[in-house]
Write an enzyme that holds these catalytic residues in place. Structure first.
Site, PDB file in Angstrom:
ATOM      1  N   LEU A   1      10.079  -4.845 -21.054  1.00 18.38           N
ATOM      2  CA  LEU A   1       9.552  -6.194 -21.264  1.00 18.38           C
ATOM      3  C   LEU A   1      10.318  -6.806 -22.420  1.00 18.38           C
ATOM      4  O   LEU A   1      10.654  -6.106 -23.386  1.00 18.38           O
ATOM      5  CB  LEU A   1       8.062  -6.159 -21.641  1.00 18.38           C
ATOM      6  N   ASP A   2      10.582  -8.106 -22.352  1.00 18.63           N
ATOM      7  CA  ASP A   2      11.203  -8.786 -23.484  1.00 18.63           C
ATOM      8  C   ASP A   2      10.326  -8.630 -24.723  1.00 18.63           C
ATOM      9  O   ASP A   2       9.093  -8.566 -24.634  1.00 18.63           O
ATOM     10  CB  ASP A   2      11.369 -10.282 -23.197  1.00 18.63           C
ATOM     11  N   ARG A   3      10.961  -8.624 -25.869  1.00 19.84           N
ATOM     12  CA  ARG A   3      10.222  -8.495 -27.130  1.00 19.84           C
ATOM     13  C   ARG A   3       9.181  -9.600 -27.280  1.00 19.84           C
ATOM     14  O   ARG A   3       8.066  -9.363 -27.757  1.00 19.84           O
ATOM     15  CB  ARG A   3      11.217  -8.543 -28.298  1.00 19.84           C
TER      16      ARG A   3
END
Length: 332
Positions: free
Chosen positions: A144-146
């Site tokens: 998942l993106d930060r």
């Protein structure tokens, strides 16, 4: 015989391969055991014959079996790696949505990377390993993106990791996100089938853009969009953004880097708070109104249990700061 390794001491160690790791390539097995040791060094000690299996030589591509005894030579670490191991990530548990013997699903908060690297010392997986030192295995099943919150799967055994990764790779999972975008989304626009291309900025930062299908590095990318509801602008922003916002369910059929962010922005409706592909003036207005994060949340995940084969639906409710932002209650 040891079943785990202590890195750093200038002495030979012996490691017994557990049954769960049977069938792994030697190099992949050692990468997991020698976390923090450069891959080039791992390959060097294998090629030199310093790594032995049951007292015989072994190649990087050979597969280990349960009960194998591996001789590991002294591992001399660089100062940077030694410092990292001497000061590991702080132990931290995250909200658990689901857990059994095979895997667990976390509700990852925004602003936390899933793993260390690219200027980030540690992420969710390193913190979870510190929090659960007795766990035989904890491995990310996907990313998942930060800046994105929501569902993140972590495998607890090799068979579960392979099963989950196979489902993600073969597009057999249903991954649905909630996104708040600028303006009124056209209800007729339900399928975004636009190829994407990854590239680097001058400073080396990664970006993604929509390209033509005949682009030599185009990756087909498909997002399905459903409008949940219209969300009015806050009073302080009503004059500048009278059309308000649209809350969307976005189900991705492909898992490309930044796919949802780029698809929605390319359609003229960037995600609120997106600092890479968003409306920067809008973002400044949102910050003044107290909204400081991107409104993108991994909300629902439908998959087949990697061991039992049962269908599972996981839900991570919108975090409080996003509910307050859009005055959304009881969505799940």
């Amino acid at each position: 015989m040891k079943s785990t390794l202590a890195l750093g001491p200038a002495a030979v160690q012996h490691l017994v391969v557990d049954e769960e790791s049977a069938g792994q390539r030697l190099d992949n097995y050692l990468f997991r055991q020698l976390k923090g040791v450069p891959k080039t060094h791992v390959y060097r000690i294998i090629r030199s014959g310093e790594v032995r299996r049951n007292k015989g030589r072994i190649c990087a591509s050979d597969r280990v079996q349960g009960g194998d005894v591996l001789r590991i030579p002294p591992i001399r670490l660089s100062e940077r790696v030694a410092e990292k191991l001497a000061h590991p990530a702080p132990a931290r548990e995250f909200p658990v949505v689901f857990e059994d013997d095979a895997f667990l699903a976390l509700d990852k908060p925004a602003g936390v990377a899933v793993h260390g690297g690219s200027g980030v010392s540690f992420g969710v997986i390193e913190q979870m390993r510190q929090a659960r030192p007795l766990a035989n295995m904890l491995e990310l099943a996907h990313r998942l993106d930060r800046e994105t919150s929501g569902l993140l799967l972590i495998a607890k055994k090799k068979s579960a990791l392979k099963g989950l990764q196979d489902q993600f790779r073969e597009r057999e999972t249903g991954k649905t996100y909630l996104a708040l975008v600028r303006g009124v989304w056209p209800a007729r626009l339900k399928v975004l089938d636009q190829p994407l291309h990854k590239y680097l900025l001058a400073d080396g930062e990664r970006r993604v853009r929509v390209v033509e299908a005949d682009h030599p590095e185009a990756m087909r990318s498909i997002s399905l969009v459903r409008v949940v509801r219209h969300v009015p602008s806050p009073k302080a922003m009503l004059h500048q953004y009278p059309e308000g916002f649209s809350l969307l369910e976005v189900t991705i059929k492909t898992g490309r880097t930044h796919q949802i962010r780029v698809h929605l922005s390319s359609a003229g409706h960037p995600i609120a708070g997106d600092d890479k592909y968003g409306d920067f003036e809008l973002n400044r207005c949102l910050v003044k109104s107290g909204h400081r994060r991107m409104f993108l949340h991994a909300w629902r995940l439908r998959l087949t249990h990697p061991i039992s084969g049962c269908a599972i639906e996981l839900l991570a409710e919108l975090p409080l700061e996003l509910k307050k932002w859009a005055d959304i209650q009881n969505l799940t």
